[in-house]
Design a protein around this motif. Structure first.
Motif, PDB file in Angstrom:
ATOM      1  N   SER A 103      -0.610  -9.664   4.170  1.00  0.00           N
ATOM      2  CA  SER A 103      -0.004 -10.956   3.876  1.00  0.00           C
ATOM      3  C   SER A 103       0.954 -10.809   2.697  1.00  0.00           C
ATOM      4  O   SER A 103       0.873  -9.849   1.943  1.00  0.00           O
ATOM      5  N   ALA A 104       1.834 -11.805   2.570  1.00  0.00           N
ATOM      6  CA  ALA A 104       2.831 -11.765   1.501  1.00  0.00           C
ATOM      7  C   ALA A 104       2.273 -12.396   0.238  1.00  0.00           C
ATOM      8  O   ALA A 104       2.839 -13.355  -0.301  1.00  0.00           O
ATOM      9  N   SER A 105       1.170 -11.842  -0.246  1.00  0.00           N
ATOM     10  CA  SER A 105       0.501 -12.422  -1.413  1.00  0.00           C
ATOM     11  C   SER A 105       1.330 -12.291  -2.681  1.00  0.00           C
ATOM     12  O   SER A 105       1.130 -13.026  -3.647  1.00  0.00           O
ATOM     13  N   HIS A 106       2.270 -11.341  -2.711  1.00  0.00           N
ATOM     14  CA  HIS A 106       3.146 -11.158  -3.869  1.00  0.00           C
ATOM     15  C   HIS A 106       4.605 -11.426  -3.514  1.00  0.00           C
ATOM     16  O   HIS A 106       5.513 -10.879  -4.134  1.00  0.00           O
ATOM     17  N   GLY A 107       4.825 -12.229  -2.490  1.00  0.00           N
ATOM     18  CA  GLY A 107       6.178 -12.561  -2.071  1.00  0.00           C
ATOM     19  C   GLY A 107       6.606 -11.777  -0.851  1.00  0.00           C
ATOM     20  O   GLY A 107       6.100 -10.690  -0.576  1.00  0.00           O
ATOM     21  N   TRP A 108       7.569 -12.352  -0.101  1.00  0.00           N
ATOM     22  CA  TRP A 108       7.969 -11.728   1.155  1.00  0.00           C
ATOM     23  C   TRP A 108       8.720 -10.418   0.950  1.00  0.00           C
ATOM     24  O   TRP A 108       8.606  -9.508   1.759  1.00  0.00           O
ATOM     25  N   GLN A 109       9.477 -10.304  -0.132  1.00  0.00           N
ATOM     26  CA  GLN A 109      10.184  -9.050  -0.360  1.00  0.00           C
ATOM     27  C   GLN A 109       9.209  -7.916  -0.647  1.00  0.00           C
ATOM     28  O   GLN A 109       9.363  -6.801  -0.152  1.00  0.00           O
ATOM     29  N   ASP A 110       8.197  -8.195  -1.451  1.00  0.00           N
ATOM     30  CA  ASP A 110       7.173  -7.188  -1.731  1.00  0.00           C
ATOM     31  C   ASP A 110       6.463  -6.786  -0.439  1.00  0.00           C
ATOM     32  O   ASP A 110       6.219  -5.602  -0.190  1.00  0.00           O
ATOM     33  N   TYR A 111       6.151  -7.765   0.400  1.00  0.00           N
ATOM     34  CA  TYR A 111       5.490  -7.502   1.687  1.00  0.00           C
ATOM     35  C   TYR A 111       6.335  -6.573   2.550  1.00  0.00           C
ATOM     36  O   TYR A 111       5.835  -5.581   3.107  1.00  0.00           O
ATOM     37  N   LEU A 112       7.637  -6.887   2.662  1.00  0.00           N
ATOM     38  CA  LEU A 112       8.504  -6.074   3.510  1.00  0.00           C
ATOM     39  C   LEU A 112       8.742  -4.681   2.933  1.00  0.00           C
ATOM     40  O   LEU A 112       8.832  -3.698   3.677  1.00  0.00           O
ATOM     41  N   GLN A 113       8.850  -4.591   1.624  1.00  0.00           N
ATOM     42  CA  GLN A 113       8.985  -3.288   0.981  1.00  0.00           C
ATOM     43  C   GLN A 113       7.792  -2.405   1.305  1.00  0.00           C
ATOM     44  O   GLN A 113       7.929  -1.234   1.687  1.00  0.00           O
ATOM     45  N   ARG A 114       6.611  -2.959   1.135  1.00  0.00           N
ATOM     46  CA  ARG A 114       5.379  -2.186   1.371  1.00  0.00           C
ATOM     47  C   ARG A 114       5.250  -1.760   2.829  1.00  0.00           C
ATOM     48  O   ARG A 114       4.885  -0.618   3.135  1.00  0.00           O
ATOM     49  N   LEU A 115       5.543  -2.684   3.740  1.00  0.00           N
ATOM     50  CA  LEU A 115       5.432  -2.383   5.163  1.00  0.00           C
ATOM     51  C   LEU A 115       6.438  -1.319   5.569  1.00  0.00           C
ATOM     52  O   LEU A 115       6.115  -0.395   6.326  1.00  0.00           O
ATOM     53  N   ALA A 116       7.664  -1.434   5.075  1.00  0.00           N
ATOM     54  CA  ALA A 116       8.696  -0.450   5.415  1.00  0.00           C
ATOM     55  C   ALA A 116       8.304   0.947   4.944  1.00  0.00           C
ATOM     56  O   ALA A 116       8.438   1.931   5.681  1.00  0.00           O
ATOM     57  N   HIS A 117       7.833   1.043   3.724  1.00  0.00           N
ATOM     58  CA  HIS A 117       7.438   2.358   3.211  1.00  0.00           C
ATOM     59  C   HIS A 117       6.195   2.877   3.934  1.00  0.00           C
ATOM     60  O   HIS A 117       6.048   4.094   4.126  1.00  0.00           O
ATOM     61  N   GLY A 118       5.296   1.973   4.344  1.00  0.00           N
ATOM     62  CA  GLY A 118       4.144   2.406   5.123  1.00  0.00           C
ATOM     63  C   GLY A 118       4.568   3.021   6.443  1.00  0.00           C
ATOM     64  O   GLY A 118       4.046   4.064   6.861  1.00  0.00           O
TER      65      GLY A 118
END
Length: 264
Positions: A103-118
């Protein structure tokens, strides 16, 4: 797990201290008693990592596990179902990545950054498998790669909508995001010599290179050292930042009522 190499690409297994979340395969020689679907999929991933996708057959996988091929059919009906399972298993590695959030618990940009790097970590840990992730028919034909898991697509759309994107904007974001990831990561694994299409035969590429007169391309020859630098990590980060900036514009536009919109 070893200590991370500070000089390595931070998304690579070396940069993560060898942390590639591969499903454990049955120990060699374990026989039928060591088999289950999860371990067979782990062995298939291991086999593809080491030998390439085209080398995978049920017979060879059985030999890799120390059993007859027929022993595998109790858990996977055939090669096609095996490949579907491999895609599902590899994408499910995201659930074991502590740096990726559902989930985007720290904001949508943080969520997308993490998912992309994953996803990039998956591509770098399993470059021979990643083209399969990108091309395997999904459970839902409208789901675009590389997010083949319906759970992750659901998570993505929910995260964007919960962050203020309209449904239309969330879908637009998903299309832009998946296109960026697919294009960049397929290019990146292809640069490692991985075959990404049926027409991309290594032997053909080699023959073509030998037949090319490099004298016709003096700038390419002159800049060989610069062109040979691996800037994948920096290019990935820059492209991702550009995408996030574009999605910020999409978000602002989705919040602006259109002229004539009865909801305005």
């Amino acid at each position: 797990m070893t200590e991370p190499d500070p000089t390595a690409d931070p998304d690579s297994p070396e940069g993560r201290g060898g942390a590639a979340a591969t499903i454990p395969a049955a120990p060699p020689g374990a026989g039928r008693a060591g088999l289950d679907r999860r371990r067979i999929l782990g062995a298939a991933i291991e086999f593809i990592d080491g030998n390439g996708l085209n080398a995978l057959t049920m017979r060879r996988l059985g030999a890799h596990l120390g059993v007859e091929a027929m022993a595998l059919y109790r858990y996977v009906p055939g090669r096609e179902q095996l490949l579907d399972g491999v895609v599902e298993a590899v994408i499910d590695e995201l659930y074991g990545d502590p740096d990726v959030h559902l989930s985007a618990s720290h904001g949508w940009q943080d969520y997308l950054q993490r998912l992309a790097h994953g996803l990039r970590r998956i591509a770098l840990a399993h470059p021979e498998v990643f083209p399969l992730v990108a091309t395997r028919p999904p459970a839902a034909p409208w789901v675009r790669p590389p997010l083949r898991s319906l759970r992750w697509v659901e998570s993505f759309l929910d995260a964007m909508i919960d962050s203020g994107f309209t449904e239309e904007a969330a879908v637009s974001a998903y299309r832009a995001y998946s296109s960026f990831l697919l294009g960049h990561l397929l290019l990146e694994v292809s640069q490692k010599g991985v075959k990404i299409g049926p027409e991309d035969h290594p032997d053909g590429v080699h023959d073509s290179a030998e037949a090319t007169d490099l004298g016709d391309y003096p700038t390419v020859v002159r800049l060989e050292a610069l062109l040979s630098l691996d800037e994948s990590a920096a290019e990935f980060e820059e492209a991702l930042e550009n995408l996030l900036g574009r999605l910020e514009v999409v978000l602002r536009e989705s919040r602006t009522p259109r002229r004539g919109d009865p909801r305005a």
